[in-house]
Motif scaffolding. Sequence first.
Motif, PDB file in Angstrom:
ATOM      1  N   LEU A  83       0.798  -1.227   0.000  1.00 49.32           N
ATOM      2  CA  LEU A  83       0.000   0.000   0.000  1.00 49.32           C
ATOM      3  C   LEU A  83       0.832   1.280   0.000  1.00 49.32           C
ATOM      4  CD1 LEU A  83      -2.732  -0.945   2.652  1.00 49.32           C
ATOM      5  CD2 LEU A  83      -2.883  -1.107   0.163  1.00 49.32           C
ATOM      6  N   ARG A  84       2.141   1.180   0.090  1.00 55.19           N
ATOM      7  CA  ARG A  84       2.954   2.361   0.342  1.00 55.19           C
ATOM      8  C   ARG A  84       2.898   3.377  -0.805  1.00 55.19           C
ATOM      9  NH1 ARG A  84       9.016  -0.213  -0.216  1.00 55.19           N
ATOM     10  NH2 ARG A  84       9.150  -0.186  -2.496  1.00 55.19           N
ATOM     11  N   ARG A  85       3.289   4.603  -0.469  1.00 52.32           N
ATOM     12  CA  ARG A  85       3.332   5.682  -1.447  1.00 52.32           C
ATOM     13  C   ARG A  85       4.503   5.491  -2.407  1.00 52.32           C
ATOM     14  NH1 ARG A  85       3.243  10.651   2.905  1.00 52.32           N
ATOM     15  NH2 ARG A  85       1.139  10.311   3.760  1.00 52.32           N
ATOM     16  N   PRO A  86       4.407   6.048  -3.609  1.00 53.93           N
ATOM     17  CA  PRO A  86       5.567   6.039  -4.510  1.00 53.93           C
ATOM     18  C   PRO A  86       6.705   6.866  -3.904  1.00 53.93           C
ATOM     19  CG  PRO A  86       3.549   6.596  -5.694  1.00 53.93           C
ATOM     20  CD  PRO A  86       3.212   6.641  -4.238  1.00 53.93           C
ATOM     21  N   ALA A  87       7.925   6.447  -4.144  1.00 55.93           N
ATOM     22  CA  ALA A  87       9.085   7.180  -3.636  1.00 55.93           C
ATOM     23  C   ALA A  87       9.306   8.446  -4.446  1.00 55.93           C
ATOM     24  CB  ALA A  87      10.327   6.300  -3.696  1.00 55.93           C
ATOM     25  N   ARG A  88       9.648   9.534  -3.746  1.00 61.05           N
ATOM     26  CA  ARG A  88      10.016  10.776  -4.420  1.00 61.05           C
ATOM     27  C   ARG A  88      11.528  10.885  -4.576  1.00 61.05           C
ATOM     28  NH1 ARG A  88       6.310  15.014  -1.089  1.00 61.05           N
ATOM     29  NH2 ARG A  88       7.019  13.695   0.626  1.00 61.05           N
ATOM     30  N   MET A  89      12.252  10.235  -3.672  1.00 59.97           N
ATOM     31  CA  MET A  89      13.704  10.078  -3.787  1.00 59.97           C
ATOM     32  C   MET A  89      14.018   8.629  -3.452  1.00 59.97           C
ATOM     33  SD  MET A  89      15.512  13.448  -2.089  1.00 59.97           S
ATOM     34  CE  MET A  89      14.724  13.255  -0.489  1.00 59.97           C
ATOM     35  N   LEU A  90      15.034   8.082  -4.093  1.00 57.78           N
ATOM     36  CA  LEU A  90      15.379   6.680  -3.859  1.00 57.78           C
ATOM     37  C   LEU A  90      16.865   6.477  -4.114  1.00 57.78           C
ATOM     38  CD1 LEU A  90      14.234   3.759  -3.335  1.00 57.78           C
ATOM     39  CD2 LEU A  90      14.167   3.519  -5.816  1.00 57.78           C
ATOM     40  N   ALA A  91      17.547   5.868  -3.144  1.00 56.79           N
ATOM     41  CA  ALA A  91      18.968   5.563  -3.320  1.00 56.79           C
ATOM     42  C   ALA A  91      19.127   4.465  -4.364  1.00 56.79           C
ATOM     43  CB  ALA A  91      19.575   5.118  -1.991  1.00 56.79           C
ATOM     44  N   ARG A  92      20.079   4.650  -5.267  1.00 56.07           N
ATOM     45  CA  ARG A  92      20.317   3.638  -6.287  1.00 56.07           C
ATOM     46  C   ARG A  92      21.750   3.109  -6.251  1.00 56.07           C
ATOM     47  NH1 ARG A  92      18.030   5.842 -11.901  1.00 56.07           N
ATOM     48  NH2 ARG A  92      19.211   4.023 -12.570  1.00 56.07           N
ATOM     49  N   GLN A  93      22.547   3.568  -5.289  1.00 59.09           N
ATOM     50  CA  GLN A  93      23.905   3.054  -5.163  1.00 59.09           C
ATOM     51  C   GLN A  93      23.866   1.589  -4.731  1.00 59.09           C
ATOM     52  OE1 GLN A  93      22.622   5.652  -3.525  1.00 59.09           O
ATOM     53  NE2 GLN A  93      24.033   7.380  -3.418  1.00 59.09           N
ATOM     54  N   PRO A  94      24.656   0.717  -5.360  1.00 64.52           N
ATOM     55  CA  PRO A  94      24.681  -0.699  -4.958  1.00 64.52           C
ATOM     56  C   PRO A  94      24.997  -0.882  -3.476  1.00 64.52           C
ATOM     57  CG  PRO A  94      25.808  -0.413  -7.056  1.00 64.52           C
ATOM     58  CD  PRO A  94      25.509   0.964  -6.551  1.00 64.52           C
ATOM     59  N   GLY A  95      25.880  -0.032  -2.937  1.00 68.12           N
ATOM     60  CA  GLY A  95      26.228  -0.157  -1.526  1.00 68.12           C
ATOM     61  C   GLY A  95      25.045   0.084  -0.612  1.00 68.12           C
ATOM     62  N   SER A  96      24.208   1.063  -0.952  1.00 66.68           N
ATOM     63  CA  SER A  96      23.024   1.346  -0.137  1.00 66.68           C
ATOM     64  C   SER A  96      22.061   0.167  -0.145  1.00 66.68           C
ATOM     65  CB  SER A  96      22.319   2.602  -0.658  1.00 66.68           C
ATOM     66  OG  SER A  96      23.121   3.747  -0.482  1.00 66.68           O
ATOM     67  N   TRP A  97      21.880  -0.437  -1.306  1.00 66.98           N
ATOM     68  CA  TRP A  97      20.994  -1.601  -1.407  1.00 66.98           C
ATOM     69  C   TRP A  97      21.575  -2.786  -0.640  1.00 66.98           C
ATOM     70  CZ3 TRP A  97      16.600  -2.693  -4.864  1.00 66.98           C
ATOM     71  CH2 TRP A  97      16.043  -1.525  -5.386  1.00 66.98           C
ATOM     72  N   ALA A  98      22.881  -3.001  -0.777  1.00 62.43           N
ATOM     73  CA  ALA A  98      23.515  -4.135  -0.098  1.00 62.43           C
ATOM     74  C   ALA A  98      23.396  -3.996   1.416  1.00 62.43           C
ATOM     75  CB  ALA A  98      24.985  -4.234  -0.513  1.00 62.43           C
ATOM     76  N   ILE A  99      23.655  -2.794   1.931  1.00 66.67           N
ATOM     77  CA  ILE A  99      23.577  -2.573   3.375  1.00 66.67           C
ATOM     78  C   ILE A  99      22.140  -2.720   3.862  1.00 66.67           C
ATOM     79  CG2 ILE A  99      23.784  -0.787   5.157  1.00 66.67           C
ATOM     80  CD1 ILE A  99      26.293   0.184   3.612  1.00 66.67           C
ATOM     81  N   ALA A 100      21.181  -2.186   3.096  1.00 63.88           N
ATOM     82  CA  ALA A 100      19.777  -2.256   3.507  1.00 63.88           C
ATOM     83  C   ALA A 100      19.296  -3.700   3.601  1.00 63.88           C
ATOM     84  CB  ALA A 100      18.913  -1.467   2.527  1.00 63.88           C
ATOM     85  N   PHE A 101      19.583  -4.504   2.580  1.00 61.87           N
ATOM     86  CA  PHE A 101      19.086  -5.878   2.593  1.00 61.87           C
ATOM     87  C   PHE A 101      19.913  -6.773   3.510  1.00 61.87           C
ATOM     88  CE2 PHE A 101      16.764  -4.473  -1.161  1.00 61.87           C
ATOM     89  CZ  PHE A 101      15.529  -5.061  -0.923  1.00 61.87           C
ATOM     90  N   ALA A 102      21.210  -6.498   3.631  1.00 60.71           N
ATOM     91  CA  ALA A 102      22.019  -7.257   4.593  1.00 60.71           C
ATOM     92  C   ALA A 102      21.528  -6.987   6.010  1.00 60.71           C
ATOM     93  CB  ALA A 102      23.492  -6.881   4.456  1.00 60.71           C
ATOM     94  N   GLY A 103      21.199  -5.725   6.296  1.00 63.42           N
ATOM     95  CA  GLY A 103      20.681  -5.392   7.616  1.00 63.42           C
ATOM     96  C   GLY A 103      19.333  -6.023   7.897  1.00 63.42           C
ATOM     97  N   THR A 104      18.533  -6.216   6.854  1.00 59.84           N
ATOM     98  CA  THR A 104      17.227  -6.867   7.014  1.00 59.84           C
ATOM     99  C   THR A 104      17.378  -8.362   7.248  1.00 59.84           C
ATOM    100  OG1 THR A 104      16.170  -5.208   5.596  1.00 59.84           O
ATOM    101  CG2 THR A 104      15.008  -7.300   5.879  1.00 59.84           C
ATOM    102  N   LEU A 105      18.311  -8.979   6.533  1.00 57.22           N
ATOM    103  CA  LEU A 105      18.455 -10.434   6.583  1.00 57.22           C
ATOM    104  C   LEU A 105      19.319 -10.922   7.742  1.00 57.22           C
ATOM    105  CD1 LEU A 105      18.954 -11.103   2.772  1.00 57.22           C
ATOM    106  CD2 LEU A 105      16.958 -11.730   4.135  1.00 57.22           C
TER     107      LEU A 105
END
Length: 231
Positions: A83-105
Amino acid sequence: MAGTPISGPVRALSGCSAGPAAGKAACEPAEGIAIWDGIERVLVLAIYGVFLWRLWPAALSPTGIYARLLLLSEGLVVLLVVLRRPARMLARQPGSWAIAFAGTLAPLLVTAAGKAPLAPRLAAGLLLAGLALHLGAKLSLWRRFGVVPAERGICTHGLYRLVRHPMYLGYMTAHVGFFLARPSLWNATVYACSWLLIGLRIRLEERLLAANPDYCLYMQRTRWRLVPGLW
């Protein structure tokens, strides 16, 4: 802080310069953000879907009250992502994605094996308190929830009036509770890595959100990130 530059391919849709030096290329196309937002949505739904499927048997157990509460909290994630809103800003750096999902898992790597509980009642209390905190934070965020650093509106109400990252505080409180219930060197190592990743996620999220002047004002009003008086 309002003038802090955001490095990498992160752009505010409403803050793009229309001047000749910047040109249209300086703006992140809405379609581009929508694609990456959709990719993150699919990944989050897949991860939490597997987690909920694994949690389901424990939730059906007569003694699985904590598992049922956790099922409610993490099941809410699935609803919020849909249900979330569309993002107005979004990080696209691979490092940001890696840290975000590593922190989740990472916290999912703990095991129930270990020595006898160090403090069973304290452990249970911290587990429930942590769950209440991160459930309350999700309800406060509501349609702003995400895993990868993004801006879907600034949340300043509910638990976010007290600290800037109450959801992470809730998870960390629950981590301490689980460790007291299942102490082991492995679990201590997993949680140490998880807390390091939480610190990195906070830095990345705030660096992105600082592009929004409203968030800069919020940081001035709400001084502490996690624990009042400490950090």
